[in-house]
Write an enzyme that holds these catalytic residues in place. Structure first.
Site, PDB file in Angstrom:
ATOM      1  N   GLU A 486       0.835  -1.400  -0.078  1.00 24.09           N
ATOM      2  CA  GLU A 486      -0.324   0.006  -0.133  1.00 24.09           C
ATOM      3  C   GLU A 486       0.829   1.250  -0.115  1.00 24.09           C
ATOM      4  O   GLU A 486       1.242   2.288   0.625  1.00 24.09           O
ATOM      5  CB  GLU A 486      -0.626   0.301   0.882  1.00 24.09           C
ATOM      6  CG  GLU A 486      -2.319  -1.317   0.926  1.00 24.09           C
ATOM      7  CD  GLU A 486      -2.660  -1.278   2.002  1.00 24.09           C
ATOM      8  OE1 GLU A 486      -4.652  -1.505   1.596  1.00 24.09           O
ATOM      9  OE2 GLU A 486      -2.970  -0.938   3.162  1.00 24.09           O
ATOM     10  N   GLU A 553      -4.770  -9.582   0.636  1.00 27.00           N
ATOM     11  CA  GLU A 553      -5.771  -9.843   1.121  1.00 27.00           C
ATOM     12  C   GLU A 553      -6.793 -10.192   1.230  1.00 27.00           C
ATOM     13  O   GLU A 553      -7.859  -9.440   0.108  1.00 27.00           O
ATOM     14  CB  GLU A 553      -6.221  -8.157   2.050  1.00 27.00           C
ATOM     15  CG  GLU A 553      -4.564  -7.772   2.303  1.00 27.00           C
ATOM     16  CD  GLU A 553      -3.854  -6.095   3.213  1.00 27.00           C
ATOM     17  OE1 GLU A 553      -5.318  -6.184   3.379  1.00 27.00           O
ATOM     18  OE2 GLU A 553      -3.171  -6.620   2.925  1.00 27.00           O
TER      19      GLU A 553
END
Length: 677
Positions: A486, A553
């Site tokens: 991220e 995820e």
């Protein structure tokens, strides 16, 4: 003379005030990743003999001494309040507090823990970390806390090696090191081992003084914006160790299998350095392979000559040996061998090192991810290094407990979210059998899409990925490298990808922020939280996508969630192009708040009065913080089970059984069934 000064002199009260300490320039310099550190290399340790080398316990080596234990400690909330001369041996620190190393100082009551999902706990102003934040920020008063550590130690008299090193496995976030009043170096990057050559600074025949000055925030903090408690200090092992003047500074062990996945080769390349001021004579590097019982593997001994090394020079050598039909390594069959490297001076063993070896081969065939030629599904979870009693300091027993509970949930996979883990974790995953996506310590979530392409942060992002590969390249459990989490898919991560590929061509590389499809430069397509229908469409569209797909995820395990686990895993099993995924996340990240002994409680964001924080968002695990099962746990265990059942001819008592294992025959299992009304 002014009247005021005359008055002061007359009173005999002249005082010269010491100006406040300034913030060291290194702390906010994103180009300064360390000073006087040893180059990144594989986790290693010289051993005193073959028995020690076969045991492979680095901390039990004749040439290792732990510096864990009790240190003297001084905490201040702001850099200008720190004791700047504390590193001098003559400075008395006897009245300072005692602190246990390793630990996070906030867990022990110094300063404030923060929980944040994404976003910095200081004023965002890269690369600066001490800019004044809003007054409601905890960092307004705790601007950049500093922990000053000191201890004494002696160098063992029986160490034969003339070089002495110290390795800090983890210090959050940046630190300076002194020995006997002399500055040794500086390091940032809290999750990769920082190593220093102490030889020029030591007194071999008496007590030595080590001083460490740790800063909560540094320019490196911009790359450590992970979804976790933000904690500080010397939180992993500190080890003093010895090596000969001519030392195997690094080695890379690369096993390979033939086209039939039967016979193997073992390729070992080593970097040998002469640390001395004089040239060396010729030496020999020998390689021997031992099986899991410590017995020599026939016809696997080999050696190579090492030519004379000039002062302060190094040489790379390579040995390659065939290995007939070794037992293969997988998460289901974690068969390990031990490679022993011996640097010889004539007939004398000058240095002995070792590493575990798992013979396995990772390949991508079209859109199918394989291990040893067999399609493999990754079914696991993202795991933070976090325990409620100790924060980010995780013992070997706690690591083993995680592995046991993961295995009980039928997990075969962990993503090391979102940083390099303690070196012992990778050794245990080799031993117990877990497939790892090994992630580098890089997340700039609070500057997403900014620092991933800011030229001044390219060096840091590349360096952290190089460290991750160099440290853990010899582990069979590491199947895939991950560049970080991220940050955005900018040019700095393309540079990191190129650096990783240059170091290791045997493993694929993952980075979710690159996206999926033809513009993704990594080897694997990846997303987060794509729903089961969207995941199925990606699995079907072989004309649109050319790489295997991995959900790094998914099934966010917060509150009454994870009802889609069965749907996801049905889709994973149905489409060969779907690799599987890692649940977010393995455990709740609760942290004990014991500041009021009469009212201890497991805290979440805001539980220490910190601001900013992200509240209850930290409790989203498959298991509770202490690893006891939540309602999510049996759901995961059922969805991840590797044996499937379906009705056949029930009237005839026939049930269909499907083996989802890749390397296990169901003849090893007993089956029982019951009929319930």
């Amino acid at each position: 003379m002014t009247p005021l000064l005359s008055l002061i002199l007359a009173a005999g009260a002249v005082q010269i005030s010491t100006p406040p300490a300034t913030l060291p320039r290194e702390i906010e310099d994103e180009q300064n990743l360390g000073e006087n550190k040893q180059p990144w290399h594989a986790t290693l340790m010289p051993y005193g003999n073959l028995r020690e080398a076969l045991g492979g316990n680095r901390y039990s080596s004749t040439f290792a001494r732990s510096l864990n234990g009790t240190w003297k400690f001084k905490y201040v909330p702001r850099p200008e309040e720190r004791p700047v001369d504390f590193y001098k041996p003559e400075v008395d620190v006897s009245r300072w507090d005692d602190i246990k190393v390793p630990s996070n100082w906030q867990v022990l009551g110094y300063g404030t823990p923060y929980y944040r999902n994404a976003g910095y706990t200081f004023q965002r102003d890269w690369p600066r970390v001490s800019t004044e934040p809003p007054k409601d920020f905890t960092a307004y008063s705790e601007r950049n806390p500093v922990g000053s550590y000191r201890r004494e130690f002696t160098v063992p008299a029986n160490w034969s090696g003339p070089r002495s090193f110290v390795t800090f496995d983890g210090v959050d976030s940046a630190f300076f090191l002194w020995v006997n009043g002399q500055r040794v170096g500086y390091s940032q990057n809290s999750r990769n081992a920082a190593e220093f050559d102490l030889t020029p600074y030591l007194k071999a025949d008496g007590k030595n003084t080590m001083a460490v000055e740790v800063y909560r925030y540094s320019s490196g903090s911009y790359m450590e914006d992970q979804d976790m408690w933000r904690l500080s200090g010397i939180f992993r092992n500190v080890t003093l160790w010895s090596a000969p003047q001519t030392h195997v500074q690094d080695f890379t062990v690369t096993p390979d299998l033939d086209a039939k996945y039967q016979n193997a080769t073992l390729d070992v390349s080593a970097k040998i350095r002469n640390y001395g001021g004089d040239a060396t004579g010729k030496k020999t590097l020998a390689l021997a392979l031992f099986d899991g019982k410590g017995k020599p593997v026939p016809t696997t001994n080999a050696s190579i000559s090492v030519s004379s090394l000039g002062a302060k020079s190094e040489q790379k050598v390579r040995i390659r040996i065939p290995v007939a039909n070794p037992a293969k390594w997988t998460a289901e069959t974690p068969n390990l061998y031990t490679a022993v490297l011996t640097l010889k001076d004539g007939s004398r063993d000058e240095e002995i090192l070792s590493t575990r070896v798992g013979f396995r081969k990772v390949e991508i065939k079209g859109r199918v991810f394989t291990v040893n030629g067999v399609p493999v599904k990754l079914k696991g979870a993202n795991r933070h290094e976090q325990w409620p009693d100790t924060g980010h300091t995780v013992s070997e027993a706690q690591m083993i407990r995680d592995i046991e509970v993961l295995k009980q949930a039928n997990c075969n996979h962990v993503r090391t979210s979102h940083y390099s883990n303690d070196p012992r974790w990778y050794e245990l995953c080799d031993e117990y059998g877990l497939y790892l996506v090994a992630e580098a310590n890089a997340e700039c979530h609070g500057y997403y899409g900014v620092l991933d392409r800011e030229p001044r942060f390219e060096k840091m992002i590349v360096d952290r990925n190089v460290a991750n590969v160099e440290n853990f390249k010899n582990h069979a459990s590491v199947l895939i490298w991950s560049l970080g989490n991220e940050c955005g898919g900018g040019s700095n991560f393309v540079s990191a990808l190129n650096a990783v590929k240059a170091l290791d061509a045997t493993r694929p590389v993952h980075y979710e922020a690159f996206g999926i499809g033809k513009d993704n430069p990594a080897d694997i397509d990846s997303r987060m939280y794509t729903d089961p229908g969207g995941t199925e469409r990606i699995g079907q569209e072989n004309d649109r996508y050319s790489k295997p797909f991995y959900l790094c995820e998914y099934a966010h395990a917060m509150n009454n969630s994870m009802g889609s686990m069965g749907d996801y895993n049905d889709v994973f099993d149905k489409y060969p192009s779907l690799m599987g995924g890692a649940i977010w996340e393995w455990q709740d990240q609760g942290l004990w708040n014991r500041r009021d002994p009469k009212r201890p409680y497991i805290a979440y964001g805001g539980g220490f009065g910190e601001y900013p924080n992200d509240g209850y968002f930290i409790h989203k695990g498959v298991v509770f913080s202490d690893r006891t099962p939540k309602p999510h746990f049996p759901e995961v265990k059922r969805a991840y089970q590797w044996i499937g059942f379906a009705p056949g001819d029930l009237a005839q008592g026939i049930v269909k059984v499907k083996n989802k294992f890749g390397f296990t025959n169901l003849k090893d299992f007993d089956f029982k069934w019951t009929v319930t009304a």
